[in-house]
Design a protein around this motif. Sequence first.
Motif, PDB file in Angstrom:
ATOM      1  N   PHE A   1      69.316  63.441 100.670  1.00  0.00           N
ATOM      2  CA  PHE A   1      69.256  64.751 100.042  1.00  0.00           C
ATOM      3  C   PHE A   1      67.839  65.326 100.067  1.00  0.00           C
ATOM      4  N   ILE A   2      66.858  64.467  99.811  1.00  0.00           N
ATOM      5  CA  ILE A   2      65.479  64.967  99.756  1.00  0.00           C
ATOM      6  C   ILE A   2      64.805  64.969 101.124  1.00  0.00           C
ATOM      7  N   GLY A   3      65.536  64.519 102.147  1.00  0.00           N
ATOM      8  CA  GLY A   3      64.950  64.533 103.483  1.00  0.00           C
ATOM      9  C   GLY A   3      64.050  63.352 103.768  1.00  0.00           C
TER      10      GLY A   3
ATOM     11  N   PRO B   1      65.308  59.928 104.559  1.00  0.00           N
ATOM     12  CA  PRO B   1      66.299  58.868 104.739  1.00  0.00           C
ATOM     13  C   PRO B   1      65.684  57.548 105.214  1.00  0.00           C
ATOM     14  N   GLU B   2      64.469  57.614 105.804  1.00  0.00           N
ATOM     15  CA  GLU B   2      63.851  56.392 106.342  1.00  0.00           C
ATOM     16  C   GLU B   2      63.025  55.657 105.302  1.00  0.00           C
TER      17      GLU B   2
ATOM     18  N   GLY C   1      61.557  64.538  94.192  1.00  0.00           N
ATOM     19  CA  GLY C   1      61.878  64.016  95.505  1.00  0.00           C
ATOM     20  C   GLY C   1      60.976  64.454  96.634  1.00  0.00           C
ATOM     21  N   SER C   2      59.859  65.082  96.305  1.00  0.00           N
ATOM     22  CA  SER C   2      58.953  65.482  97.375  1.00  0.00           C
ATOM     23  C   SER C   2      57.534  65.136  96.971  1.00  0.00           C
ATOM     24  N   ALA C   3      56.726  64.656  97.929  1.00  0.00           N
ATOM     25  CA  ALA C   3      55.316  64.438  97.620  1.00  0.00           C
ATOM     26  C   ALA C   3      54.749  65.773  97.137  1.00  0.00           C
TER      27      ALA C   3
ATOM     28  N   THR D   1      54.986  69.071 102.679  1.00  0.00           N
ATOM     29  CA  THR D   1      56.247  69.042 103.405  1.00  0.00           C
ATOM     30  C   THR D   1      56.277  67.752 104.224  1.00  0.00           C
ATOM     31  N   HIS D   2      57.397  67.495 104.874  1.00  0.00           N
ATOM     32  CA  HIS D   2      57.547  66.312 105.710  1.00  0.00           C
ATOM     33  C   HIS D   2      56.428  66.248 106.743  1.00  0.00           C
TER      34      HIS D   2
END
Lengths: 331, 415
Positions: free
Chosen positions: B84-86, B88-89, B40-42, B46-47
């Motif tokens: 959950f993985i941050g 949502p968009e 769930g994360s690249a 981080t974001h």
Amino acid sequence: MQLDDVVSSTVTGPRVEEAMYRSIRWLDRCIAAHQRPDKQNLFAIIQGGLDADLRATCLEEMTKRDVPGFAIGGLSGGESKSQFWRMVALSTSRLPKDKPRYLMGVGYVVDREARALWEVDSWGPPTLLGEVAFGGNGHRSDLRRLGRHGCPLGAILREYGPVWGSVRVGRGPGKPLRFSAPSRHGCNPSYATDLVVCVALGCDMFDCVFPTRTARFGSALVPTGNLQLRKKVFEKDFGPIDPECTCPTCQKHSRAFLHALLHSDNTAALHHLTVHNIAYQLQLMSAVRTSIVEKRFPDFVRDFMGAMYGDPTLCPTWATDALASVGITLG
Amino acid sequence: MKLSLTKVVNGCRLGKIKNLGKTGDHTMDIPGCLLYTKTGSAPHLTHHTLHNIHRVPAMAQLTLSSLAEHHEVLTEYKEGVGKFIGMPESLLYCSLHDPVSPCPAGYVTNKSVSVWSVAGRVEMTVSKFMAIQKALQPDWFQCLSDGEVSCKEATSIKRVRKSVDRSLLFLDNCLRLQEESEVLQKSVIIGVIEGGDVMEERLRSARETAKRPVGGFLLDGFQGNPTTLETRLRLLSSVTAELPEDKPRLISGVSRPDEVLECIERGVDLFESFFPYQVTERGCALTFSFDYQPNPEETLLQQNGTQEEIKCMDQIKKIETTGCNQEITSFEINLKEKKYQEDFNPLVRGCSCYCCKNHTRAYIHHLLVTNELLAGVLLMMHNFEHYFGFFHYIREALKSDKLAQLKELIHRQAS
């Protein structure tokens, strides 16, 4: 920083003295060789190990030299905290008041007996608050009493093994019960404590690998100690690391997600924790500065110890002694 | 969801997929790619660092192999994997397997398919699979399918036939379960085309899957190395010819630039972006040119650079990296090489990524040599940006009828 001759703080004998005198000579050679004093600040590094006389000699000599700042060196090894703070206090008491004091490698600790502190709410599952250094043992009977309140102690026992500790019983409905237990995992529960105490002793600047290294091991720093997010207890914890923290990690991610990510091979987990731990550190020092400016630093220290150890009086002896030496009493 | 084609030229489809997502207001360009993620994360990002990259795709790919083990947690969480993985968009597509890690064969039965996670094997029947999708709530998900034929070397026609039969049975069962659940109806099922290397079975799979009310199609079993893909390209054309024009076609396991172009010419719309990740893991940076209309000075400078690199590529060594025993391609440079120690150029001159704007090849080389995590972060940022830029140029080339030039440029750089 000057080139110095550092010996481990656990070394005794003539080697310590040799290193101290050599560091002074090398300081002089550094000053002579420095070609850009207007662009770069050369700091001296006080050595002398854990020997008060040697350190005092080093201080006397090095303060004769005109350097823009002083570092306190040789104190991030395996020495006991009791010796550590005394050497820091000796150093700061003899360093000029109008030049920065940089304590090198703070917060590295060996052989601390860490105990985990939980908040156990009668009506909910226990939340691991953090890992904290504790003094003595407690009473098994208290533990059995906790069990009757229906909280899933079984889960804690499975994770942490036999549990004992002193129990503080809340005063009224909804007040959380707190108890402590030993932790199997090595950690440094006293990193933030070291920072706060050393500020009290007169240090201005610090460095340490600890916050970023512990982040890479899955540990997040919080006001009550740290959270080992790889542990199963965080699997379904949908809150942020610290609800008060404004860092990007706490704004966007839950403990549960970080727990899952830590168990994958995606390094992003380590970066999230690193960002948070650095933010924690910056926030802590900012709060320290504000409390000093607002003339309430001793109160800040008492609040800090309360959050970290459950009660200011429960903070480790060395810290109590160190703070007392500069007129800060706890509880 | 609506797919509108702007034009079709030489088999390549250019267009947009509109009204995507739960709120129905997302759009995707095709041909395009999906953002590759791990748990769930690249990877490495981080974001904050992800959002420093330009042209990040609107849809991210999640893998069941990394998320199935968190089924219980997600069920209790209730609000779906996106939140959950941050992310949502973002639009989310859930595939069965991770395209980077091949699946061990021998674990598909008539009733279940297994995925492999860090924790081990997770076996899923249709009902467990759909329960997991209910907890995830992705926008699109790959239907449970039997893709084992591509894991093995020589497969009997009997086995190939079984993969088609099973996949259709799984599809029908999943559709049935979807009908019974309001939550699942918010997600779109992507039908999986199987059939190995047998034309007859491929056509059967395509025709039968197209009869079902799926939202799109996944072309499975074309993964492998460039030579195996070449032999399968004819199959690919025949398969896409059987599929409706107004539904998107995804392909799994194909991500190299040259292979991407071949597949677009044969009617494929969406690709996975794991290739830039593989390049990152071997300490390399994508440097291939996709600007088919550069100014003449630039062309000459690039050509000179390429010639030097080709000389050094004479001995292509197998690079052992974290989990990717793959050869370095000619689309990239290996920053671990000593010659980059004092190369103070950016990874790619003119690149608009954070890494190229702030750092040099020498610095990345240093980070790799000292084993710093930052190497992965910076390389991933560059490689993703370069790759997403490539897809942008594909769409531009199609718009202005210049695909032939782009194809020739890429071909010139393929080893």
